[in-house]
Design a protein around this motif. Structure first.
Motif, PDB file in Angstrom:
ATOM      1  N   SER A 215      28.868 111.538  35.313  1.00 43.94           N
ATOM      2  CA  SER A 215      29.309 112.222  34.100  1.00 43.94           C
ATOM      3  C   SER A 215      28.130 112.685  33.257  1.00 43.94           C
ATOM      4  O   SER A 215      27.126 111.987  33.137  1.00 43.94           O
ATOM      5  CB  SER A 215      30.199 111.300  33.263  1.00 43.94           C
ATOM      6  N   ASP A 216      28.273 113.850  32.655  1.00 45.46           N
ATOM      7  CA  ASP A 216      27.271 114.344  31.714  1.00 45.46           C
ATOM      8  C   ASP A 216      27.493 113.750  30.327  1.00 45.46           C
ATOM      9  O   ASP A 216      26.567 113.660  29.521  1.00 45.46           O
ATOM     10  CB  ASP A 216      27.336 115.869  31.631  1.00 45.46           C
ATOM     11  N   CYS A 217      28.739 113.363  30.055  1.00 45.25           N
ATOM     12  CA  CYS A 217      29.090 112.784  28.752  1.00 45.25           C
ATOM     13  C   CYS A 217      30.217 111.786  28.959  1.00 45.25           C
ATOM     14  O   CYS A 217      31.073 111.975  29.838  1.00 45.25           O
ATOM     15  CB  CYS A 217      29.529 113.894  27.792  1.00 45.25           C
ATOM     16  N   LEU A 218      30.204 110.714  28.181  1.00 44.46           N
ATOM     17  CA  LEU A 218      31.283 109.724  28.219  1.00 44.46           C
ATOM     18  C   LEU A 218      31.936 109.626  26.851  1.00 44.46           C
ATOM     19  O   LEU A 218      31.266 109.712  25.821  1.00 44.46           O
ATOM     20  CB  LEU A 218      30.741 108.342  28.604  1.00 44.46           C
ATOM     21  N   TRP A 219      33.257 109.459  26.868  1.00 41.71           N
ATOM     22  CA  TRP A 219      34.010 109.121  25.660  1.00 41.71           C
ATOM     23  C   TRP A 219      34.537 107.698  25.865  1.00 41.71           C
ATOM     24  O   TRP A 219      35.277 107.441  26.823  1.00 41.71           O
ATOM     25  CB  TRP A 219      35.185 110.065  25.443  1.00 41.71           C
ATOM     26  N   LEU A 220      34.153 106.767  25.006  1.00 45.22           N
ATOM     27  CA  LEU A 220      34.621 105.386  25.095  1.00 45.22           C
ATOM     28  C   LEU A 220      35.737 105.181  24.083  1.00 45.22           C
ATOM     29  O   LEU A 220      35.531 105.350  22.882  1.00 45.22           O
ATOM     30  CB  LEU A 220      33.478 104.408  24.828  1.00 45.22           C
ATOM     31  N   GLN A 221      36.911 104.809  24.570  1.00 49.06           N
ATOM     32  CA  GLN A 221      38.089 104.689  23.706  1.00 49.06           C
ATOM     33  C   GLN A 221      38.663 103.280  23.765  1.00 49.06           C
ATOM     34  O   GLN A 221      38.852 102.721  24.838  1.00 49.06           O
ATOM     35  CB  GLN A 221      39.167 105.699  24.143  1.00 49.06           C
ATOM     36  N   GLU A 222      38.913 102.722  22.598  1.00 49.80           N
ATOM     37  CA  GLU A 222      39.565 101.415  22.497  1.00 49.80           C
ATOM     38  C   GLU A 222      40.341 101.361  21.192  1.00 49.80           C
ATOM     39  O   GLU A 222      39.898 101.897  20.173  1.00 49.80           O
ATOM     40  CB  GLU A 222      38.541 100.281  22.550  1.00 49.80           C
ATOM     41  N   LYS A 223      41.500 100.719  21.232  1.00 49.93           N
ATOM     42  CA  LYS A 223      42.319 100.594  20.029  1.00 49.93           C
ATOM     43  C   LYS A 223      41.540  99.883  18.925  1.00 49.93           C
ATOM     44  O   LYS A 223      40.865  98.884  19.165  1.00 49.93           O
ATOM     45  CB  LYS A 223      43.592  99.800  20.332  1.00 49.93           C
ATOM     46  N   GLY A 224      41.654 100.407  17.712  1.00 49.11           N
ATOM     47  CA  GLY A 224      41.049  99.766  16.561  1.00 49.11           C
ATOM     48  C   GLY A 224      39.569 100.012  16.404  1.00 49.11           C
ATOM     49  O   GLY A 224      38.948  99.455  15.499  1.00 49.11           O
ATOM     50  N   ARG A 225      38.957 100.826  17.266  1.00 49.30           N
ATOM     51  CA  ARG A 225      37.537 101.150  17.162  1.00 49.30           C
ATOM     52  C   ARG A 225      37.355 102.661  17.084  1.00 49.30           C
ATOM     53  O   ARG A 225      38.170 103.420  17.584  1.00 49.30           O
ATOM     54  CB  ARG A 225      36.758 100.652  18.389  1.00 49.30           C
ATOM     55  N   ASP A 226      36.260 103.071  16.466  1.00 46.11           N
ATOM     56  CA  ASP A 226      35.908 104.483  16.495  1.00 46.11           C
ATOM     57  C   ASP A 226      35.513 104.863  17.920  1.00 46.11           C
ATOM     58  O   ASP A 226      34.902 104.066  18.634  1.00 46.11           O
ATOM     59  CB  ASP A 226      34.733 104.772  15.550  1.00 46.11           C
ATOM     60  N   MET A 227      35.860 106.075  18.319  1.00 48.31           N
ATOM     61  CA  MET A 227      35.417 106.572  19.615  1.00 48.31           C
ATOM     62  C   MET A 227      33.899 106.671  19.621  1.00 48.31           C
ATOM     63  O   MET A 227      33.285 107.040  18.610  1.00 48.31           O
ATOM     64  CB  MET A 227      36.021 107.947  19.890  1.00 48.31           C
ATOM     65  N   MET A 228      33.294 106.349  20.744  1.00 46.79           N
ATOM     66  CA  MET A 228      31.859 106.523  20.906  1.00 46.79           C
ATOM     67  C   MET A 228      31.631 107.524  22.027  1.00 46.79           C
ATOM     68  O   MET A 228      32.215 107.404  23.106  1.00 46.79           O
ATOM     69  CB  MET A 228      31.176 105.191  21.216  1.00 46.79           C
ATOM     70  N   CYS A 229      30.799 108.520  21.779  1.00 51.08           N
ATOM     71  CA  CYS A 229      30.573 109.599  22.732  1.00 51.08           C
ATOM     72  C   CYS A 229      29.078 109.808  22.932  1.00 51.08           C
ATOM     73  O   CYS A 229      28.298 109.652  21.989  1.00 51.08           O
ATOM     74  CB  CYS A 229      31.202 110.905  22.223  1.00 51.08           C
ATOM     75  N   GLY A 230      28.716 110.168  24.160  1.00 50.47           N
ATOM     76  CA  GLY A 230      27.306 110.456  24.400  1.00 50.47           C
ATOM     77  C   GLY A 230      26.976 110.457  25.871  1.00 50.47           C
ATOM     78  O   GLY A 230      27.840 110.234  26.738  1.00 50.47           O
ATOM     79  N   VAL A 231      25.715 110.710  26.178  1.00 49.23           N
ATOM     80  CA  VAL A 231      25.205 110.651  27.544  1.00 49.23           C
ATOM     81  C   VAL A 231      25.292 109.193  28.018  1.00 49.23           C
ATOM     82  O   VAL A 231      25.001 108.277  27.243  1.00 49.23           O
ATOM     83  CB  VAL A 231      23.743 111.154  27.575  1.00 49.23           C
ATOM     84  N   PRO A 232      25.741 108.955  29.262  1.00 41.87           N
ATOM     85  CA  PRO A 232      25.933 107.567  29.716  1.00 41.87           C
ATOM     86  C   PRO A 232      24.735 106.660  29.465  1.00 41.87           C
ATOM     87  O   PRO A 232      24.888 105.534  28.970  1.00 41.87           O
ATOM     88  CB  PRO A 232      26.196 107.736  31.222  1.00 41.87           C
ATOM     89  N   GLU A 233      23.538 107.138  29.804  1.00 42.57           N
ATOM     90  CA  GLU A 233      22.352 106.289  29.666  1.00 42.57           C
ATOM     91  C   GLU A 233      22.070 105.929  28.211  1.00 42.57           C
ATOM     92  O   GLU A 233      21.652 104.799  27.904  1.00 42.57           O
ATOM     93  CB  GLU A 233      21.142 107.000  30.283  1.00 42.57           C
ATOM     94  N   ASP A 234      22.306 106.875  27.280  1.00 41.48           N
ATOM     95  CA  ASP A 234      22.108 106.582  25.860  1.00 41.48           C
ATOM     96  C   ASP A 234      23.098 105.532  25.373  1.00 41.48           C
ATOM     97  O   ASP A 234      22.749 104.635  24.592  1.00 41.48           O
ATOM     98  CB  ASP A 234      22.256 107.859  25.022  1.00 41.48           C
TER      99      ASP A 234
END
Length: 345
Positions: A215-234
């Motif tokens: 992936s060039d970018c990941l979106w991390l999603q979990e209930k009750g948390r802000d989404m976190m987005c970015g390059v996987p390695e970062d």
């Protein structure tokens, strides 16, 4: 690669209506950007709302609040016909179109241009043939969908989306029913479509290893948390993965990019040939240790080649070994001595 997002959300709230009750909010305040030329993977545990988010972004479910803009225009301003020429969707359900050929299924992707009962013209047939060629399924064009493997069916569904000639492709768990080889082939194909054809590809997946790798970018999603987005390695180096995936008895190892069971592991320094060091690290993790740098551990494994491995434990002889099996045997034999030098991290 464009610096202007193809799809952008602002203050987006997603969820679903409940009969006689207030709508159920799954996630709110989502600020997301999807770019052409990138493969973006959406990761999250079951129940995080991944499918709800994807269906909302592509217009299959109404947003509860906020805004989705596609190419600068609000989503509600688009007609279904317009959307079908911009966003191609592959949902997680298995394809049951067994009574038609692969070529006929791919040709359904031309309906936004021909109409449901429209007859395909020469240009449409050419696009269908090109789409089958891109996914490597030309040889299966006249075969029935019912005769295809799961991996082959998934490629045909991607070819159908390609035939739509959409700048955006959204897929809900496209590798869910596939074997290991087919998962890699599918992810490789989707990444190639993003980079070579400039598509904006967004998919949800539970395949953490492949998502990090491709992936060039990941979106991390979990209930009750802000989404976190970015390059996987970062995201890995920032500690975001530990925040999202560490659960009781499960930990994310930022050195290997893998989830592992058990307590936090003890570091053992590993240096040498990249391939050999990787598999030495894999064996260490399985046995309760963690590969690290020499700054973190006085116990050092040197492995310049597969059959040339040495183990240094302070105060003891250097063990010269010929296999990883020998290495693990020595480490477990002298486990107590090793633990004296390595406090639990």
């Amino acid at each position: 690669m464009s610096h202007t997002p193809v799809i952008e959300t602002s203050g987006l709230t997603i969820g679903y209506a409940q009969k006689g009750k207030k709508p159920k909010v799954v996630h709110d305040s989502l600020q997301l950007q999807l770019y052409a030329g990138r493969l973006t993977a959406l990761l999250g545990l079951n129940g995080a709302g991944k499918s709800t988010l994807l269906r909302t972004i592509c217009g299959l479910r109404s947003a509860l609040g906020g805004e989705i803009r596609i190419k600068g225009r609000p989503l509600p301003d688009y007609s279904q016909d317009e959307l079908s020429r911009i966003i191609g969707v592959v949902l997680t359900e298995k394809t049951n179109a067994g009574g038609i050929t692969a070529e006929e299924l791919v040709a359904l992707g031309r309906h936004p241009y021909t109409g449901f009962f429209g007859r395909p013209k020469a240009a449409d047939k050419r696009i269908v043939a090109e789409s089958l060629e891109v996914v490597g399924m030309t040889h299966k064009a006249t075969g029935y969908v019912s005769e295809l493997s799961d991996g082959e069916r998934q490629k045909i569904m991607i070819a159908k989306v390609l035939a739509q000639q959409c700048p955006v492709i959204i897929l809900d768990e496209p590798t869910a029913f596939l074997d290991v080889t087919s998962r890699i082939e599918t992810m490789s194909l989707l990444h190639r479509l993003a980079t070579e054809q400039g598509k904006a590809v967004l998919l949800s997946t539970h395949d953490l290893d492949l998502a990090i790798q491709m992936s060039d970018c990941l979106w991390l999603q979990e209930k009750g948390r802000d989404m976190m987005c970015g390059v996987p390695e970062d995201l890995i180096l920032s500690g975001a993965f530990e925040t999202f995936f560490n659960k009781k008895g499960i930990m994310f190892d930022s050195f290997t990019g893998k989830l592992a069971a058990g307590k936090p592991s003890r570091p053992i320094a590993v240096e040498g040939d990249y391939k050999t060091a990787y598999w030495v690290g894999n064996a260490l993790i399985r046995n309760g240790f963690r590969p690290s740098s020499t700054e973190e551990s006085e116990v050092i494994v040197s492995c310049p080649a597969p059959g040339k491995i040495s183990l240094y434990i302070p105060g003891m002889q250097v063990f010269n070994l010929h296999s990883i099996a020998e290495l693990i045997s020595i480490i477990m034999t002298h486990k107590n001595e090793i633990l004296r030098f390595n406090a639990i991290q």
